[in-house]
Design an enzyme around this catalytic site. Structure first.
Site, PDB file in Angstrom:
ATOM      1  N   HIS A  12       0.835  -1.196   0.000  1.00 53.53           N
ATOM      2  CA  HIS A  12       0.000   0.000   0.000  1.00 53.53           C
ATOM      3  C   HIS A  12       0.869   1.245   0.000  1.00 53.53           C
ATOM      4  CE1 HIS A  12      -0.367   0.738   4.670  1.00 53.53           C
ATOM      5  NE2 HIS A  12       0.859   0.587   4.296  1.00 53.53           N
ATOM      6  N   ASP A  36      -4.742 -10.790  -0.775  1.00 54.20           N
ATOM      7  CA  ASP A  36      -3.411 -11.393  -0.669  1.00 54.20           C
ATOM      8  C   ASP A  36      -2.597 -11.181  -1.943  1.00 54.20           C
ATOM      9  OD1 ASP A  36      -1.378 -12.827   0.676  1.00 54.20           O
ATOM     10  OD2 ASP A  36      -1.951 -14.672  -0.368  1.00 54.20           O
ATOM     11  N   HIS A  37      -1.360 -10.719  -1.757  1.00 53.88           N
ATOM     12  CA  HIS A  37      -0.447 -10.417  -2.865  1.00 53.88           C
ATOM     13  C   HIS A  37      -1.025  -9.367  -3.816  1.00 53.88           C
ATOM     14  CE1 HIS A  37       1.578 -13.901  -1.268  1.00 53.88           C
ATOM     15  NE2 HIS A  37       2.648 -13.569  -1.956  1.00 53.88           N
ATOM     16  N   GLU A  58      -0.984  -4.796  11.537  1.00 57.41           N
ATOM     17  CA  GLU A  58      -0.160  -4.336  10.406  1.00 57.41           C
ATOM     18  C   GLU A  58       1.299  -4.715  10.657  1.00 57.41           C
ATOM     19  OE1 GLU A  58      -0.999  -0.752   7.693  1.00 57.41           O
ATOM     20  OE2 GLU A  58       0.343  -0.011   9.260  1.00 57.41           O
ATOM     21  N   HIS A  78       3.277  -5.114   3.717  1.00 61.01           N
ATOM     22  CA  HIS A  78       3.112  -5.570   5.100  1.00 61.01           C
ATOM     23  C   HIS A  78       2.662  -7.026   5.090  1.00 61.01           C
ATOM     24  CE1 HIS A  78       3.422  -1.692   7.172  1.00 61.01           C
ATOM     25  NE2 HIS A  78       2.748  -1.164   6.167  1.00 61.01           N
ATOM     26  N   HIS A  85       4.896  -0.016  -0.439  1.00 60.87           N
ATOM     27  CA  HIS A  85       5.673  -0.892   0.441  1.00 60.87           C
ATOM     28  C   HIS A  85       4.719  -1.943   0.969  1.00 60.87           C
ATOM     29  CE1 HIS A  85       3.837   1.985   3.192  1.00 60.87           C
ATOM     30  NE2 HIS A  85       3.868   1.017   4.084  1.00 60.87           N
ATOM     31  N   CYS A 130       5.413   5.839   4.822  1.00 60.91           N
ATOM     32  CA  CYS A 130       4.248   5.184   4.213  1.00 60.91           C
ATOM     33  C   CYS A 130       3.758   5.906   2.973  1.00 60.91           C
ATOM     34  CB  CYS A 130       3.125   5.061   5.239  1.00 60.91           C
ATOM     35  SG  CYS A 130       3.472   3.794   6.463  1.00 60.91           S
TER      36      CYS A 130
HETATM   37 NI    NI Z   1       2.495   0.784   5.593  1.00 59.79          NI
END
Ligand code: NI
Length: 136
Positions: A15, A80-81, A125, A42, A40, A34
């Site tokens: 995100h 996911d992914h 997160e 998580h 990036h 962020c």
């Molecule tokens: Ni983040």
């Protein structure tokens, strides 16, 4: 007599936190790393908790197999992914903070669960940073 049944789940996603109507400098001041334009990732962990009366016939509050299948179809398959900003329609105009993600997850699961069941979702997160939404 109400009992809470919980199931853990996991997804990896990328995100970027920013508002397109703010300058890069303001986004940088509020969202820091962020706001990285290249996104990036998580490793998100999830605990889904369902509270209700025990069915006297089955002895279940909710069939965990059904709960597992809902989490897979509604959340894992969708997130996911994925790049949350780009790939997930719910975040097209919604900043994918942990707070907003947990509300989206709650709403998607609430829509498919039996309406008499209470739902609470906790989203990690990072191992130390987590948020909870119970629909209030
Ligand atoms: Ni983040």
């Amino acid at each position: 007599m109400k009992v809470t049944v919980s199931r853990k789940a996991h997804f990896n996603a990328a995100h970027r936190l920013y508002r397109p109507d703010w300058s890069f400098e303001k986004n940088d001041a509020i969202f820091g790393k962020c706001n990285n334009p290249n996104f990036h990732g998580h490793n998100y962990d999830l605990t889904v908790s369902v509270t209700g009366e025990i069915d006297p016939e089955t002895g279940y509050v909710v069939d965990v197999k059904i709960l597992k299948d809902f989490i897979k179809s509604e959340i894992e398959d969708a997130f996911d992914h994925k790049n949350l900003n780009v790939d997930v329609p719910e975040f097209k105009n919604l900043n994918p903070t942990a707070e907003n993600i947990v509300v989206v997850i709650f709403d998607k699961l609430k829509a498919v669960l039996e309406s008499n069941l209470e739902l609470s979702v906790t989203l990690y997160e990072t191992p130390r940073n987590f948020v909870t939404y119970s629909g209030d």
